[in-house]
Enzyme design. Structure first.
Site, short mmCIF file in Angstrom:
data_model
loop_
_atom_site.label_atom_id
_atom_site.label_comp_id
_atom_site.label_asym_id
_atom_site.label_seq_id
_atom_site.Cartn_x
_atom_site.Cartn_y
_atom_site.Cartn_z
N GLY A 14 0.79 -1.24 0.00
CA GLY A 14 0.00 0.00 0.00
C GLY A 14 0.82 1.28 0.00
O GLY A 14 0.25 2.36 0.16
N SER A 16 2.76 2.38 -2.54
CA SER A 16 2.99 2.98 -3.86
C SER A 16 1.89 2.56 -4.83
O SER A 16 1.09 1.66 -4.53
CB SER A 16 4.36 2.55 -4.43
OG SER A 16 4.36 1.15 -4.65
N TYR A 150 4.60 -15.02 -14.15
CA TYR A 150 3.72 -13.95 -13.65
C TYR A 150 2.29 -14.18 -14.13
O TYR A 150 1.32 -14.04 -13.37
CB TYR A 150 4.26 -12.61 -14.14
CG TYR A 150 3.45 -11.39 -13.77
CD1 TYR A 150 3.44 -10.88 -12.47
CD2 TYR A 150 2.69 -10.71 -14.74
CE1 TYR A 150 2.72 -9.73 -12.15
CE2 TYR A 150 1.98 -9.57 -14.43
CZ TYR A 150 1.99 -9.08 -13.14
OH TYR A 150 1.27 -7.95 -12.82
P1 NAD Z 1 3.88 -0.88 -7.46
O1 NAD Z 1 5.25 -1.37 -7.69
O2 NAD Z 1 3.68 0.56 -7.22
O3 NAD Z 1 3.16 -1.66 -6.27
C1 NAD Z 1 3.48 -2.97 -5.89
C2 NAD Z 1 3.64 -2.94 -4.40
O4 NAD Z 1 3.84 -4.25 -3.92
C3 NAD Z 1 4.85 -2.10 -4.01
O5 NAD Z 1 4.48 -1.22 -2.96
C4 NAD Z 1 5.84 -3.14 -3.53
O6 NAD Z 1 6.73 -2.65 -2.57
C5 NAD Z 1 4.88 -4.18 -2.96
N1 NAD Z 1 5.50 -5.48 -2.80
C6 NAD Z 1 6.22 -6.17 -3.71
N2 NAD Z 1 6.67 -7.30 -3.16
C7 NAD Z 1 6.22 -7.32 -1.88
C8 NAD Z 1 6.34 -8.24 -0.81
N3 NAD Z 1 7.05 -9.36 -0.93
N4 NAD Z 1 5.75 -7.92 0.36
C9 NAD Z 1 5.05 -6.78 0.51
N5 NAD Z 1 4.90 -5.88 -0.47
C10 NAD Z 1 5.49 -6.15 -1.64
O7 NAD Z 1 3.02 -1.35 -8.72
P2 NAD Z 1 1.44 -1.41 -8.94
O8 NAD Z 1 1.25 -1.33 -10.38
O9 NAD Z 1 0.71 -0.47 -8.06
O10 NAD Z 1 1.12 -2.92 -8.50
C11 NAD Z 1 -0.01 -3.28 -7.76
C12 NAD Z 1 -0.59 -4.56 -8.30
O11 NAD Z 1 -1.10 -4.34 -9.62
C13 NAD Z 1 0.41 -5.71 -8.42
O12 NAD Z 1 -0.18 -6.91 -7.95
C14 NAD Z 1 0.68 -5.79 -9.91
O13 NAD Z 1 1.08 -7.07 -10.31
C15 NAD Z 1 -0.66 -5.39 -10.45
N6 NAD Z 1 -0.64 -4.93 -11.84
C16 NAD Z 1 -0.02 -3.77 -12.20
C17 NAD Z 1 -0.01 -3.39 -13.52
C18 NAD Z 1 0.66 -2.11 -13.98
O14 NAD Z 1 0.82 -1.91 -15.20
N7 NAD Z 1 1.05 -1.21 -13.11
C19 NAD Z 1 -0.65 -4.17 -14.50
C20 NAD Z 1 -1.28 -5.34 -14.10
C21 NAD Z 1 -1.27 -5.71 -12.76
#
Ligand code: NAD
Length: 249
Positions: A14, A16, A150
């Site tokens: 949460g 970012s 993934y």
């Molecule tokens: P982001 O990198 O801002 O957020 C991901 C968060 O997960 C980060 O805060 C990171 O520190 C945290 N995280 C990673 N590994 C962790 C762990 N082991 N323990 C606790 N926290 C951990 O990116 P986002 O895009 O906001 O990602 C959020 C979700 O959306 C993810 O599940 C991602 O797979 C999914 N998603 C994102 C996109 C995109 O294009 N941004 C597309 C499809 C799916």
């Protein structure tokens, strides 16, 4: 009255991107949010940005001990959970030819094991029903090279929502997935070695997307709010893609 007044939400990852935007939206709608992340400094900045109605708990979603500590904190502070957003996620590129066991384990541990136990360990506190939102991805219906494990993880998460929607219905808990398309968050830059490569990839994603741009974290937070609130009271087991049409047309 805001629609999440008095609700207690847990949002993993949460600090970012989509998780942070969702935390801000939930607090605006009246909820108290517990946000998790691995780095205390990032959690502190997120807390300052959110401003009120937020508790931070440092921890890794792939660690069951850390999840126990998270829910012990929630139990002590609030005694109940109404909304879980299993959002923390991890992606790195690897094609079938060169992927390693370490890549497989890390990808599955964060994206599947993390989701499974984030949800399982919340259940004893979900005593008044609620909503569980699993963040999947539009890769759950696409075949994007170098995203194999993934994709398996995110498709698995989508499948879990179907099963858990059935298993938890008698407890008054709805379970859905939220599937982002390409969204402007740090996870994209993290997949490339340079800003130039990341920007080029974003251009390609925008060109593949009917709405011709990347999504904003706030647009995903709107979907999370819909699934968390009573606005979606007759919705369970679905996948809600918010992707500018990327995987829809
Ligand atoms: P982001 O990198 O801002 O957020 C991901 C968060 O997960 C980060 O805060 C990171 O520190 C945290 N995280 C990673 N590994 C962790 C762990 N082991 N323990 C606790 N926290 C951990 O990116 P986002 O895009 O906001 O990602 C959020 C979700 O959306 C993810 O599940 C991602 O797979 C999914 N998603 C994102 C996109 C995109 O294009 N941004 C597309 C499809 C799916």
């Amino acid at each position: 009255m805001p629609n999440l007044e008095g609700k207690i939400a847990v949002i993993t990852g949460g600090s970012s991107g989509i998780g942070l935007a969702t935390a801000k939206r939930f607090v605006k709608e009246g909820a108290h949010v517990f946000i998790t992340g691995r780095r205390q400094s990032e959690l502190e900045s997120a807390k300052a940005e959110i401003g009120r109605g937020v508790t931070t708990v440092q921890g890794d979603v792939a660690s069951l001990d850390d999840l126990d500590r998270l829910y012990a904190t929630v139990k002590t502070e609030k005694g109940v959970v109404d909304i879980v957003v299993a959002n923390a996620g991890f992606v790195e590129h690897a094609k079938i030819f060169d992927l390693s066991e370490a890549h497989y384990d890390k990808t599955m541990d964060i994206n599947v094991k993390g989701v499974v136990f984030t949800v399982q360990k919340a259940l004893p506190l979900m005593t008044r029903g609620g909503s569980i939102i699993l963040v999947s991805s539009i890769v759950n219906v696409k075949g994007i090279p170098a995203h194999g494990i993934y994709t398996a993880a995110k498709a698995g998460v989508r499948a879990l929502a179907r099963v858990w929607a059935q298993e938890l219905k008698d407890k008054g808990i709805r379970v859905n997935t939220l599937s982002p398309g390409a969204t402007e968050t740090p996870i994209i830059r993290g997949q490339f070695n340079s800003d130039e490569a990341s920007d080029a990839a974003k251009k390609v994603f925008a060109s593949m997307t009917p709405l011709a741009r990347l999504g904003l974290p706030e647009e995903l937070a709107s979907g999370a709010y819909f699934l968390a609130s009573d606005e979606s009271s007759y919705v369970t087991g679905i996948d809600l893609p918010i992707d500018g049409g990327l995987a829809q047309v």
